[in-house]
Structures are given as C-alpha cells and as structure tokens.
Design an enzyme around this catalytic site. Sequence first.
Site, PDB file in Angstrom:
ATOM      1  N   HIS A   1       0.850  -1.189   0.000  1.00 27.47           N
ATOM      2  CA  HIS A   1       0.000   0.000   0.000  1.00 27.47           C
ATOM      3  C   HIS A   1       0.886   1.240   0.000  1.00 27.47           C
ATOM      4  CE1 HIS A   1       1.082  -0.530   4.207  1.00 27.47           C
ATOM      5  NE2 HIS A   1       0.983   0.787   4.298  1.00 27.47           N
TER       6      HIS A   1
ATOM      7  N   HIS B   1       5.539   5.955  -0.977  1.00 26.82           N
ATOM      8  CA  HIS B   1       6.304   4.765  -1.339  1.00 26.82           C
ATOM      9  C   HIS B   1       5.498   3.513  -1.015  1.00 26.82           C
ATOM     10  CE1 HIS B   1       7.031   5.231   2.953  1.00 26.82           C
ATOM     11  NE2 HIS B   1       7.230   3.917   2.979  1.00 26.82           N
TER      12      HIS B   1
END
Length: 181
Positions: free
Chosen positions: A37, A121
């Site tokens: 995620h 990220h």
Amino acid sequence: MPRLFTGIEIPRDIGFALSLKRGGLHGARWIEPNDYHITLRFIGDVDAPTANDIVDNLERLSKTVRFDLRLTQIDSFGGDKPRALYAAVEPSDGLNRLQAAHERVIQQAGIAPEGRKFVPHVTLARLRGASSDDVARFLSEAPVFEPLRFTPTQFVLYSSRDSVGGGPYVVEESFPLSAQT
C-alpha cells in the site's frame, strides 16, 4: 484500541510485479503482496469515538478526483543503517492533495499533526541486519525497474495488529475516488 492508518491499495497486477523483486537480500523480511500500500497518514492507536470521527471526516473526501500514480524505482530508507526497501512513487499533485486533505481531517478528529514529511512509497521489505553494502549490491544487481502505472479508485482506512510492522492489515472502510474530472 485499533491502530489505524489511511492508504491506497496496490492493485493485484502491480503487487504481483513488485513481488517478483523479492529475495536475495540477507536480513530482509519481505512484505506480502496483499499488504502492499501507499500510506497517506499514520493515525495510531485510537478509541472507538475517535475512530468514528475519523471515518466521518474521511467520507467527506470520497469525492476527490482520481489521479494516476507511477512507481519508478526500488530504493532503501536508512542510509548507513538500512531499515526498508521500497518502490518509489513519482511526485503527483493529485496524491499530494489527497494526502494533505487526510492530514487536515485527521487533525480535525483531534490527532496531533504528522511530524514527518510525506514520502510516498510502497514498502517491499523491512530490513534487520542488512548492511548498507548488501543493500547497495542488491540494488545495483537488480534488473532494470520498468515503471508501473495505475489509477487508484479508492482510498482505505486500515487497521493493524500490534506487531513489528509489515501486516497483516485489515481494510476497515473504503472510500471511492470520483471518476469525474
């Protein structure tokens, strides 16, 4: 008390492509692809009334317009003491606006401001005992990273159990992003 955070789920095909980067680095604890995620805002441990306020506030953001995201490279956090490998997310105005909106509504629910700068990220592995030389070698010997693109259709409120990180994560609520521009 649930430990909560908001994020963008990674589509299965993108997760599969990222999972092919796994392996070959001593000290890496690889994240399961279902748990990939992009964290928008870590919230932490909250009581039920605060969690309900957060959900109510997040529902107001569900009309946010969709945007494209592009994962561009594999890199590491931690410098001389590497602590994580990640897939970097190319700068995105849409993502930055959504994250700023999350910051605002979560503060409205009484949560202190996030102290860290937003660096979007996808964490691929947590590192323990991997030297900076090992990580540099892993990154230099990795095949060329072909950018991966996707358009998120929703953001989610996750919960996690108290652990050393890396999941498993549970989607508590989903909030659609608008297809209209």
